[in-house]
Motif scaffolding. Structure first.
Motif: not given
Lengths: 672, 153
Positions: A78-100
């Motif tokens: 439904r959507i394709t992977v793009q660089a700016d999406i990656m940035d947000y996804l990585l940022e999200t995972v950073d958040y998750m990391n912090e939370m864990v």
């Protein structure tokens, strides 16, 4: 529900999942169409969500839920992977990391995630990229559209038949609330109602899974019934903890059409994928076969090791007794026991080994971030990530490596335009390589940057008083490079955010040496530099040479020994009031261990021959005078405990065959 | 045995013919003298280290710490294995043979006659018929003044 007992397990597994997310996201950036990567990310996010929901970390669950949805959308194109999406996804995972991490440190893992959640929702709904087809159902809870259902021929036949008999077919999506504890029971209650209302034809996931609670929060049922959608909805909402019910008419014709469409699509895609994989050849690593594992507390492994050590000590005694008694049966048994226990030793040692990938894996992300901060272009290559090291070494080596990599990006790799000027590829490259050699593990960090400027290094070293101008002249290139590891040396005048941090590379050197390892530097101007670290395979078992000083026994690690030799007293010379020998053309200073360690001398008569152990630290050699050599032995390194710390030239102790304690000499402290 | 009585049980040992005592809770075991390996450049009262069932354990010569003399080994010489918060340590004593029960109120302030450098390590004394037990504070004995010396170095 009391979940505290699962906390450690939760934290461990979550960290692993976050790690997988990072890894696979970076992987995805390089291969945006690789479905297996997307599957892995989806699975990791899914597990993380399930666990955090169970443990009542709702924000973490929310965040992972949205990530999961995004990947669901990616999975179904439904959507394709793009660089700016990656940035947000990585940022999200950073958040998750912090939370864990916060949870691991006793916090509640709460972070404000609303901004990211809303961005991710936009991404997921295709609004962010604005190119997703509009007729796609956007809400994740409704992701189970008819295309997700897998009906077989028989079920389809029943459905179309019932339609002919004026029954209506409906598709019902039921969503249970996130905090629902007895999902199986609620599902059962839902089914109870549905079965009274009509006939359940199909469920997604299968009934068995639903009964065993193997589903997220919702499931889909295809039902043949006479009741109206409103009636059904009203009934189902009476079941507590049911959050949402969605009843929609189900059309067999539409379903079959869609199925045909999507299968052709899939087939086309498969063909494309095949082509791609072929052209990429073996760019994709072969899927590792998952071996069965269990988690074991490190303390237990240590206890096992201690017990085993006692066994070895007793074995030594038994061997001694059996050789005195000369009973053939006993001798045979003891021999067998010796063999079995040395196999056992190997197994225990390998149990403590961890692949260095656990450390390496966090670097691609770090390098990516650093390169961005510094406006540099850097790629990373990792070789030998499967190389195994003892857990204790792994725990310690992370920080020094981070420091060295930061240094390589900050000082080594040039700015892109500078690289272009020098005819280099604008993207710099950092290579991390690990490999085994003998009883050691080597880790090399090389960059293809500017190399190290010898003149600049020596000038700074002289200015800072690390060395004198005369000394600088005499240095080899390598020695000059190694000045950057000296304490009191830092080439950046201002503390840079990246590699500065107020501490120099001397910390790296100290840490590595405290692990019984060494570091060396080589560089070629304008071609790059290589930092090589040599580490012992394990910190707990080492090979030593046992020596005797009068009646005392000491152990010298083989890793630092060049040679053990016996020379005539007449071959010892005096130079500047120091005793020296000529060792293969080098002048090597001598140091008498009996004097260094205040050993009581029983015999004043000097022997005609002197036993000397030549040890090395970097390029420097020193000869240690001992009374006699006992022999080489594998020993278990033990600490002297918290009470006796910082004992000069003693790095630990070990228990030797007869149960006595022998001290292990830290030769680094004895080399001038 | 409840906590109350355990707290009031003391292990009595002798150093230089003086009787000292520590709480039985702190004592892990009492060992005959094992082979002690000297540790060069360790503080002078550290006799060395022993292999205590696979664990390297430092041994302190109490006589050298309390009376500035070193212990002569006899048949009665023992090593008291003492567990403190983070460490386990052996105390070399002339003999250990007695366990006594005392009441909390039997503990008195140390008499004036006690040597002043001992005062640092003493929690009090217990008077029993014809006996005087000195209660040692092992923590202060190990870390009290010594920690400062190390820092100064």
């Amino acid at each position: 529900m009391d979940t505290s007992q699962y906390l450690t397990m939760f934290v461990d597994e979550s960290m692993e999942n976050v790690e997988t997310l990072y890894e696979q996201l970076l992987e995805l950036e390089n291969n945006p169409t690789d479905k297996s990567i997307i599957e892995q990310i989806f699975r990791a996010a899914h597990t993380l969500k399930g666990m955090s929901a169970t443990m009542n970390y709702s924000q973490l669950a929310d965040l992972t839920h949205t990530v999961e949805n995004v990947f669901d959308a990616i999975r179904y194109d439904r959507i394709t992977v793009q660089a700016d999406i990656m940035d947000y996804l990585l940022e999200t995972v950073d958040y998750m990391n912090e939370m864990v991490e916060d949870i691991a440190n006793g916090g509640d893992g709460a972070r404000d995630v609303s901004r990211l959640v809303s961005i991710l929702k936009e991404i997921e709904q295709g609004e962010f990229v604005g190119e997703s087809s509009s007729d796609e159902i956007s809400q994740a809870e409704l992701a189970a559209t008819s295309t997700d259902l897998h009906l077989d021929e028989f079920q389809l036949a029943i459905l179309s038949e019932s339609k002919d008999q004026d029954y209506q077919s409906v598709q019902i999506n039921v969503t249970l609330s996130e905090d629902c504890l007895l999902k199986g029971v609620r599902a059962f209650m839902v089914f109870d109602i549905l079965e009274k209302a009509g006939e359940v034809i199909h469920t997604e996931p299968p009934v068995d899974d639903i009964e065993e609670e193997n589903f997220d929060s919702g499931f889909t049922v295809v039902l043949i019934t006479e009741e109206t959608a409103e009636e059904l909805e009203a009934k189902l909402y009476k079941v507590s903890e049911v959050e949402e019910v969605n009843v929609a008419p189900f059309s067999v014709n539409e379903y079959t059409e869609e199925q045909v469409e999507s299968t052709t699509n899939e087939e086309v895609k498969k063909v494309e994928e095949k082509k791609e994989t072929k052209s990429k050849n073996n760019a994709q690593a072969p899927q590792a076969v998952a071996s069965q594992t269990i988690r074991v507390d490190l303390d237990r492994l240590d206890t096992l090791m201690n017990l085993f050590e006692e066994l070895v000590t007793d074995r030594g005694r038994l061997e001694q007794i059996s050789s005195e008694l000369k009973n053939p049966d006993l001798e045979e048994t003891v021999e067998r026991m010796t063999r079995v226990s040395s196999d056992l030793q190997n197994i225990i040692l390998t149990m403590r080994m961890v692949p260095i990938s656990t450390v390496f894996n966090r670097f691609p992300r770090m390098i990516r971030q650093l390169a961005r901060d510094l406006d540099k272009e850097v790629e990373i290559e990792i070789i030998g990530a499967e190389t195994e090291l003892d857990r204790t070494v792994i725990d310690e080596i992370g920080d020094p490596l981070v420091h060295l990599i930061r240094n390589a990006i900050d000082h080594g790799i040039e700015m892109p335009d500078e690289r272009a000027e020098n005819g280099k590829n604008t993207t710099g490259k950092i290579t991390l390589e690990a490999y085994h050699s003998g009883n050691h593990v080597f880790i090399e960090i090389s960059d293809n940057g500017a190399g190290i400027n010898r003149d600049k290094i020596t000038e700074i070293a002289i200015n800072k008083g690390v060395i004198t101008a005369e000394e600088a002249e005499a240095l080899t290139d390598q020695q000059a490079y190694e000045l950057i590891l000296a304490s009191g040396f830092s080439t950046n005048k201002e503390i840079s955010d990246v590699s500065g941090r107020g501490v120099g590379l001397d910390v790296v050197k100290t840490t590595i040496e405290s692990l019984g390892g060494s570091i060396s530097i080589d560089a070629t101007p304008s071609e790059g530099s290589v930092f090589s670290i040599q580490l012992p395979l394990t910190l707990s078992i080492i090979s030593v040479l046992l020596v005797e000083l009068e009646t005392e026994k000491y152990a010298i690690p083989l890793s630092s020994i060049i040679e053990a030799t016996i020379i005539h007293r007449d071959d010892i010379y005096s130079s500047h009031e120091h005793k020296v020998i000529d060792f293969r053309g080098n002048v090597v200073p001598l140091s008498d261990l009996r004097v260094m360690f205040d050993v009581e001398r029983n015999q004043d008569a000097e022997d005609e021959y002197v036993s000397i152990v030549i040890v090395r630290k970097g390029n420097k050699l020193t000869g240690l005078i001992v009374d006699s050599f006992i022999g080489q032995q594998e020993v278990v390194l033990k600490s002297l405990g918290d009470y006796l710390t910082n004992i000069f030239a003693i790095s630990g102790a070990t228990i030797i065959g007869d149960g006595e304690v022998a001290l292990i000499i830290d030769t680094n402290a004895l080399i001038m | 045995m409840n906590q109350e009585t355990l707290e009031n049980k003391l292990i009595v040992f002798t150093v230089n013919e003086n009787e000292y005592a520590i709480s039985v809770e702190q004592v892990g075991s009492i060992e005959r003298v094992l082979s002690i390996t000297r540790v060069p450049s360790a503080p002078p009262h550290v006799k060395g280290v022993i292999n205590l069932r696979g664990v390297i354990t430092p041994v302190i010569d109490l006589k050298s710490k309390l009376h500035n003399e070193s212990t002569e080994y006899t048949e009665q010489t023992r090593i008291l294995i003492v567990h403190l918060e983070t460490i386990t340590i052996g105390l070399l004593v002339d003999g250990a043979s007695d366990v006594v029960d005392i009441q909390r109120d039997q503990v008195e302030a140390p008499p004036e006659t006690v040597h002043s450098n001992l005062l640092d390590y003493i929690n009090g004394v217990v008077r029993l018929p014809k006996r005087l037990l000195t209660l040692l504070d092992i923590n202060r004995l190990l870390y009290g003044t010594e920690q400062q010396e190390i820092r100064q170095e």
